[in-house]
Scaffold this active site. Sequence first.
Site, PDB file in Angstrom:
ATOM      1  CD  GLU A 128      -9.090   4.025  -3.459  1.00  0.00           C
ATOM      2  OE1 GLU A 128      -8.429   4.878  -2.805  1.00  0.00           O
ATOM      3  OE2 GLU A 128     -10.020   3.371  -2.971  1.00  0.00           O
ATOM      4  CG  ASP A 129      -6.274   7.165  -5.970  1.00  0.00           C
ATOM      5  OD1 ASP A 129      -6.751   7.655  -4.934  1.00  0.00           O
ATOM      6  OD2 ASP A 129      -5.196   6.554  -5.986  1.00  0.00           O
ATOM      7  NE  ARG A 152      -6.573  12.038  -5.961  1.00  0.00           N
ATOM      8  CZ  ARG A 152      -6.987  11.886  -4.699  1.00  0.00           C
ATOM      9  NH1 ARG A 152      -7.518  12.891  -4.057  1.00  0.00           N
ATOM     10  NH2 ARG A 152      -6.889  10.712  -4.098  1.00  0.00           N
ATOM     11  CG  ASN A 196      -0.782   8.929   1.779  1.00  0.00           C
ATOM     12  OD1 ASN A 196       0.026   8.903   2.686  1.00  0.00           O
ATOM     13  ND2 ASN A 196      -2.044   8.558   1.924  1.00  0.00           N
ATOM     14  CG  ASP A 231     -10.618   4.531   0.669  1.00  0.00           C
ATOM     15  OD1 ASP A 231     -11.169   4.491   1.777  1.00  0.00           O
ATOM     16  OD2 ASP A 231      -9.407   4.320   0.501  1.00  0.00           O
ATOM     17  CG  ASP A 232      -9.583   8.864  -3.030  1.00  0.00           C
ATOM     18  OD1 ASP A 232      -8.502   8.518  -2.535  1.00  0.00           O
ATOM     19  OD2 ASP A 232     -10.017   8.396  -4.095  1.00  0.00           O
ATOM     20  CE1 TYR A 263      -3.954   1.965   0.262  1.00  0.00           C
ATOM     21  CE2 TYR A 263      -3.491   2.345   2.581  1.00  0.00           C
ATOM     22  CZ  TYR A 263      -4.253   2.580   1.460  1.00  0.00           C
ATOM     23  OH  TYR A 263      -5.325   3.431   1.529  1.00  0.00           O
ATOM     24  CE  LYS A 306      -6.998   2.560  -1.334  1.00  0.00           C
ATOM     25  NZ  LYS A 306      -7.361   3.353  -0.172  1.00  0.00           N
TER      26      LYS A 306
END
Length: 616
Positions: A307-308, A217, A472, A330-331, A164, A235
Amino acid sequence: MMSLNSHKRTILKQVLYGREVRKFEALMSSNLKEMRNDSVSEDARKGLGGGVRDSYTEDSATDDQLITPSTYSVASGCTLLRDPRYNKGLAFAEKERDAHYLRGLLPPAVLSQELQEKRLMHNLRQYDVPLHRYMALMDLQERNERLFYKLLIDNVEELLPVVYTPTVGEACQKYGSIYRRPQGLYISLKEKGKILDVLKNWGEKSIQVIVVTDGERILGLGDLGCQGMGIPVGKLSLYTALGGVRPSACLPITIDVGTNNEKLLNDEFYIGLRQKRATGKEYEELLDEFMQAVKQNYGEKVLIQFEDFANHNAFDLLAKYNSSHLVFNDDIQGTASVVLAGLLASLKLVGGALADHTFLFLGAGEAGTGIAELIALEVSKQTKAPLEETRKKIWLVDSKGLIVRSRMESLQHFKKPWAHEHEPVKGLLDAVKAIKPTVLIGSSGVGKTFTKEVVEAMSSLNEKPLILALSNPTSQSECTAEEAYTWSKGRAIFASGSPFDPVEYEGKVFVPGQANNAYIFPGFGLGLIISGAIRVRHEMLLAASEALAAQVTQENYDKGLIYPPFTNIRKISAHIAANVAAKAYELGLASHLPRPKDLVKYAESCMYSPVYRSYL
């Protein structure tokens, strides 16, 4: 041994000649379930959850554990050794080697799973480059699934930064160069009009969780296009290792609509579409076809985790499909839930109620606004005050300065709820001095923005300033743990998005917490699965935060931690799952009825175990 009608016999014959393997698996699964009723516990037969146990428990219902390896080894033991789900390597016992045509295909030694694990950890520690560890782990996952997850579960604190963040970021950047075989589904613009057929190409049919990205992203690294696949893969590894969702129920997907990253477009090893990103109607139609196809192929209860995705798509997708699909970002939501948990836990160190604090964010994107909204919802829940009122103690700074009402017309829609009455303020330091926050949260994706002056200003305003540098990977963190502790003279309560080593300051050792989404999403997803939830609501996110905060012990507080150690993550995930499931039942969104009496024990009983099975 078991009765088979003529149709089933035909399928069996086809398998013995190397055809229709998946049909045979289904046949064996259904018959083995009938045969094994006497081996299932009395609780399972009575039904702790109205049949849910038959669908999700470890022994009685995890499909990939009900198929005996002989399904594959009838023709050749080589097939068994090449199947990562059943391969045990040198752990095959002597009798298993004879029974499954493995004699001579393996060296004579028989090694236990524990010894295999010890050897692998020794080998992994020889690598100086984290990416090499990542590649070694991915190779292991492709040849011995159970050993991979056993390794990850037993060494979670050491290996989490490898599978991760931060290592997964570098893996995505170099994904084209290190690509070996597909680990998920790639759905590009070329598949428009055929997405349902593409989903059917995936070998597993009982999918419970999909993690999907369009790669625009990735972490704080920007547009990585098709190479963002490392994120869904990573993930979902954590969904299994930390949340106990069986591997065969997890599906990583990358939506490839092109990339605006010129470096990738000119890279001869790039594995995605070589074109600029599709936008507008073309993008929306592809995503809509994808969402409808997923629901058609896997049903109402499959969890789709975004995600992203870039801000301009992430909020719209969540708003568009929240009422028709089981979706989770999740973001936006996962980050919010884990940060809220840290804030709730930190109250025992900094004092007061959540409503007593003032929050200042650097960053007003998906993470920042998502966290802000969940804080406001929790304060509203605790104080019964209207949401519009509880938002007023939460301030956000973006690239243009403090978000204030005079900027309203130029703000993106997700920033507008945070435009409060105040004179314009340009920089973060001036905003700290003007707002006088007790909590400073960084979600900007820009490193080194919590300067010495900013941390000293926070320390002058608060006895114990709470500083969360969440961006991150590590290189993008707003400040390091050492900087936070040193500049605050050891008074800061600090947590970050990426891991930092303990810091010694004036003879005292400070252990920084990690506000890692991995605390939340595996248990959150498990809670949705065991309850058969059909929609996600913010009350479930609050329930997850409260469950995580409750797992912080006095021993953790004594070290300055506001999160529990990852060594207990499966226990933590079970408590989160139970809280989320309880809220789903309370809201009338659960479909697995009746509700189990003890949701924590039930969640634990549903978790996948990577321990080797006997094949005799």
